[in-house]
Design an enzyme around this catalytic site. Structure first.
Site, PDB file in Angstrom:
ATOM      1  N   HIS A 385      37.931  30.246  42.508  1.00  0.00           N
ATOM      2  CA  HIS A 385      39.113  30.499  41.686  1.00  0.00           C
ATOM      3  C   HIS A 385      38.957  29.952  40.269  1.00  0.00           C
ATOM      4  O   HIS A 385      39.736  30.309  39.362  1.00  0.00           O
ATOM      5  CB  HIS A 385      40.351  29.883  42.348  1.00  0.00           C
ATOM      6  N   ASP A 389      40.312  35.076  39.143  1.00  0.00           N
ATOM      7  CA  ASP A 389      41.679  35.026  39.641  1.00  0.00           C
ATOM      8  C   ASP A 389      41.856  35.987  40.815  1.00  0.00           C
ATOM      9  O   ASP A 389      40.995  36.835  41.079  1.00  0.00           O
ATOM     10  CB  ASP A 389      42.670  35.381  38.525  1.00  0.00           C
TER      11      ASP A 389
END
Length: 412
Positions: A385, A389
């Site tokens: 992450h 995203d």
């Protein structure tokens, strides 16, 4: 002139290797291509073959010796050659006459060998179920649990508290004897490949922000292509199509459309790769390895399928080439053969993503207004992450799904 045998460097990350076992003694005759010594890196075990016919003149690094890559570990040449191992040391060897033909080498994993030796088990009596008849840890444990007749003279009959014998640790089940003391667990020391995997997986979880999302793909049409054209492809190209081949091709094409997934997070920057170096996770007897198919984006569907099988087979037999043991930019791991559906794969550092492939399940699905039986493939994408995203990760997984559900585009 004597030929040097050096510790090979397999992959950019390999700095040193361990001599597991010499298959020849000094003075033994060798033939070109014959296994000379088994070597272990942090990731895999592999065999070094004799570069020429002759005899083994000298062993510079003994079994269990650990040396940097490029170090001379032995010499092969003609029987009467002088071998200079350094400026002040000269060794002369002569061939040893062999009255009987050499015994056939028994392939056995290091963990299995250690357990067998501790139990006093004669490995000649064990039938290996691994690749090329290799004896695995499970084979040895089955032989011990079955009470092999070759377990006996070498087994400790009076194990101490500090070092109980392996045989004493194997549960001797007897449902009639309810008063029997509980058995002790078998200890397996974490070394070599298993230790390297443990360290890398812990490092992966500690140093990345991992998140897993899932999606399913309808691979009914892909499996129909496999059914209709599989035999013709096998005859023409000498390869058998599998679900992994379709997934690999779909993944490569999806990575080209979503280069942010084909990336590495490095400190304050994200490095996006222009070429797809595809990692294929392969299970071994005592661990896992991820061989790499370099520039997979340049390969056709059939060439990619052949490459997947080639690196997987050579990974299991310990015959990978140096450039195939590292440097992947994205990895695929398939647990479908074990009946697993969705799961959480762990990133292969420093990659941004890894795709988990589950077992195909037949399910009822509406196609328009008609209910049909369809083949559904579970997909699990773990991503970092920090570099990616959720929305672009989902878009990438959706592109993989799109290609799998329209397999004609994989063949073009």
């Amino acid at each position: 002139m004597a030929t040097e045998i050096v510790m090979p460097k397999l992959g950019m990350g390999m700095e040193k290797g361990t001599v597991v076992a010499w298959q020849k003694q000094v003075g033994d005759p060798v033939q070109k291509g014959e296994t000379l010594v088994e070597i272990r890196s942090e990731k895999i075990e592999f065999e070094v073959e004799a570069p020429e016919d002759g005899v083994l003149l000298d062993i510079a690094v003994p079994n269990e010796g650990v040396v940097p890559c490029g170090t001379i570990i032995g010499y092969v040449g003609s029987p009467a050659e002088l071998v200079n191992t350094d400026s002040s040391h000269v060794t002369q060897t002569t061939a040893v006459a062999v009255a009987a033909p050499p015994q056939k080498k028994i392939k056995i994993s290091p963990v299995a060998k250690k357990i067998a030796e501790a139990a006093g088990l004669n490995i000649d009596s064990i039938v290996g179920t691994g690749p090329d008849g290799r004896i695995t840890k499970e084979d040895v444990e089955r032989a011990i649990a079955a009470g092999s007749p070759d377990v006996g003279p070498h087994v400790e009959t009076k194990p101490t508290t500090a070092t109980p014998s392996v045989a004493a640790k194997i549960p001797q089940e007897n449902p009639q004897d309810l008063s029997a003391a509980p058995s002790e667990p078998v200890k397996v020391f974490v070394t070599g490949v298993r230790k390297a995997i443990a360290n890398r997986m812990l490092q992966s979880l500690q140093q990345t922000a991992q998140l897993t999302i899932t999606m399913s793909a309808d691979v009914t049409d892909a499996l129909e292509i496999q059914r209709q054209h599989g035999e013709r492809i096998r005859e023409r190209y000498d390869t058998k199509l599998t679900v992994t081949d379709f997934v690999a091709r779909a993944t490569v094409l999806a990575l080209l459309e979503h280069p942010q997934v084909n990336s590495v997070f490095s400190d304050s920057e994200i490095l996006q790769h222009t070429g797809v170096h595809l990692g294929i996770a392969v299970a071994l007897d005592d661990g896992l390895i991820v061989p790499t198919i370099r520039n997979a984006n340049r390969l056709s569907f059939i060439d990619l399928a052949k490459s997947v099988k080639s690196v997987s087979q050579r990974a299991r037999s310990g015959k990978l080439h140096g450039e195939e043991t590292g440097g992947s930019t994205f990895t695929i791991t398939n647990l479908g053969a074990y009946g697993v559906e969705y799961f959480t794969p762990i990133l292969n550092p420093p990659e941004t993503g890894i795709l988990g492939v589950g077992s195909v399940q037949d399910q009822p699905r509406y196609i328009g207004s008609e209910l049909q039986r369809r083949s559904i493939l579970p997909l699990s994408l773990t991503f970092d992450h920090r570099a990616l995203d959720g929305a672009p990760a989902a878009q990438f997984l959706g592109t993989v799904k799109r290609y799998l559900e329209a397999p004609i585009h994989l063949l073009l």
